[in-house]
Structures are given as C-alpha cells and as structure tokens.
Design a protein around this motif. Structure first.
Motif, PDB file in Angstrom:
ATOM      1  N   MET A   1     -17.698   7.472   4.779  1.00 40.90           N
ATOM      2  CA  MET A   1     -16.341   7.927   4.606  1.00 40.90           C
ATOM      3  C   MET A   1     -15.409   7.304   5.651  1.00 40.90           C
ATOM      4  SD  MET A   1     -14.838  10.010   2.507  1.00 40.90           S
ATOM      5  CE  MET A   1     -13.857  11.413   2.264  1.00 40.90           C
ATOM      6  N   LYS A   2     -15.833   7.247   6.921  1.00 36.82           N
ATOM      7  CA  LYS A   2     -15.009   6.657   7.967  1.00 36.82           C
ATOM      8  C   LYS A   2     -14.785   5.172   7.720  1.00 36.82           C
ATOM      9  CE  LYS A   2     -15.876   9.796  11.732  1.00 36.82           C
ATOM     10  NZ  LYS A   2     -16.237   9.967  13.112  1.00 36.82           N
ATOM     11  N   LYS A   3     -15.774   4.525   7.105  1.00 33.54           N
ATOM     12  CA  LYS A   3     -15.656   3.112   6.802  1.00 33.54           C
ATOM     13  C   LYS A   3     -14.500   2.862   5.832  1.00 33.54           C
ATOM     14  CE  LYS A   3     -19.308  -0.165   6.769  1.00 33.54           C
ATOM     15  NZ  LYS A   3     -20.571  -0.611   6.225  1.00 33.54           N
ATOM     16  N   ASN A   4     -14.335   3.739   4.860  1.00 30.79           N
ATOM     17  CA  ASN A   4     -13.251   3.597   3.895  1.00 30.79           C
ATOM     18  C   ASN A   4     -11.884   3.731   4.558  1.00 30.79           C
ATOM     19  OD1 ASN A   4     -15.048   3.185   1.832  1.00 30.79           O
ATOM     20  ND2 ASN A   4     -15.051   5.324   1.175  1.00 30.79           N
ATOM     21  N   TYR A   5     -11.752   4.661   5.502  1.00 30.91           N
ATOM     22  CA  TYR A   5     -10.487   4.815   6.221  1.00 30.91           C
ATOM     23  C   TYR A   5     -10.182   3.574   7.042  1.00 30.91           C
ATOM     24  CZ  TYR A   5     -10.172   9.722   4.959  1.00 30.91           C
ATOM     25  OH  TYR A   5     -10.059  10.888   4.263  1.00 30.91           O
ATOM     26  N   TRP A   6     -11.177   2.983   7.649  1.00 26.10           N
ATOM     27  CA  TRP A   6     -10.995   1.766   8.435  1.00 26.10           C
ATOM     28  C   TRP A   6     -10.425   0.658   7.563  1.00 26.10           C
ATOM     29  CZ3 TRP A   6     -10.327  -0.473  12.846  1.00 26.10           C
ATOM     30  CH2 TRP A   6     -10.580  -1.821  12.998  1.00 26.10           C
ATOM     31  N   TRP A   7     -11.011   0.442   6.391  1.00 22.43           N
ATOM     32  CA  TRP A   7     -10.519  -0.603   5.490  1.00 22.43           C
ATOM     33  C   TRP A   7      -9.128  -0.280   4.964  1.00 22.43           C
ATOM     34  CZ3 TRP A   7     -12.041  -5.260   5.579  1.00 22.43           C
ATOM     35  CH2 TRP A   7     -13.349  -5.567   5.934  1.00 22.43           C
ATOM     36  N   LEU A   8      -8.867   0.974   4.711  1.00 21.28           N
ATOM     37  CA  LEU A   8      -7.547   1.388   4.255  1.00 21.28           C
ATOM     38  C   LEU A   8      -6.492   1.082   5.315  1.00 21.28           C
ATOM     39  CD1 LEU A   8      -5.770   2.777   2.136  1.00 21.28           C
ATOM     40  CD2 LEU A   8      -6.328   4.951   3.239  1.00 21.28           C
ATOM     41  N   MET A   9      -6.805   1.365   6.564  1.00 23.70           N
ATOM     42  CA  MET A   9      -5.880   1.074   7.659  1.00 23.70           C
ATOM     43  C   MET A   9      -5.646  -0.430   7.797  1.00 23.70           C
ATOM     44  SD  MET A   9      -4.876   3.945   8.661  1.00 23.70           S
ATOM     45  CE  MET A   9      -4.036   3.585  10.169  1.00 23.70           C
TER      46      MET A   9
END
Length: 78
Positions: A1-9
């Motif tokens: 889940m944190k990986k997705n936020y990183w890519w979104l940012m």
C-alpha cells in the motif's frame, strides 16, 4: 500500500513540474512577441536631463541605453 502512495506522489510531482515548465515557456513566448517603438533624444549640456527623461517616462518611454548626451528610449506598441 505504501508503495502505491510513493508512485502516486512521484506522478503528481512530475505532472506539477510539467505544468509549471509549460507556463514558463508560454510566458517567455508572450514576452518575445512584444513589439517596440524606439526614440532617440539628444540633449545639450544646459538642459535638465532628469526633467527630460521624467517627461518621456510619464509618456510610457523607458530608457534603454545612453551615450554622452544621446538617449535611446523605447515603449511597447499595444
């Protein structure tokens, strides 16, 4: 889940950077399209240079260059 936020940012940061660079390019293009008219004035040694330049400045002229008693002024053609 944190990986997705990183890519979104990362994607958001890249998109913001592209939008800002596009705005800067458009501003430079608009600036370079300005058309100018030029005026050369020559004053003698007894005239009040500051008064003469201030009079022209109030009419929209700006000082571009000078040499001894000659002044080159410009203003944008609208």
């Amino acid at each position: 889940m944190k990986k997705n936020y990183w890519w979104l940012m990362v994607v958001i940061a890249l998109a913001a950077g592209l939008m800002i660079s596009n705005l800067l390019v458009q501003a430079q293009e608009n600036e370079s399209k300005a058309k100018w008219e030029y005026k050369l004035i020559t004053v003698n040694r007894t005239s009040n240079v500051a008064e003469t330049l201030n009079k022209h400045a109030s009419d929209g002229w700006e000082l571009v260059d000078w040499e001894a008693t000659s002044f080159i002024l410009r203003r944008e053609i609208k």
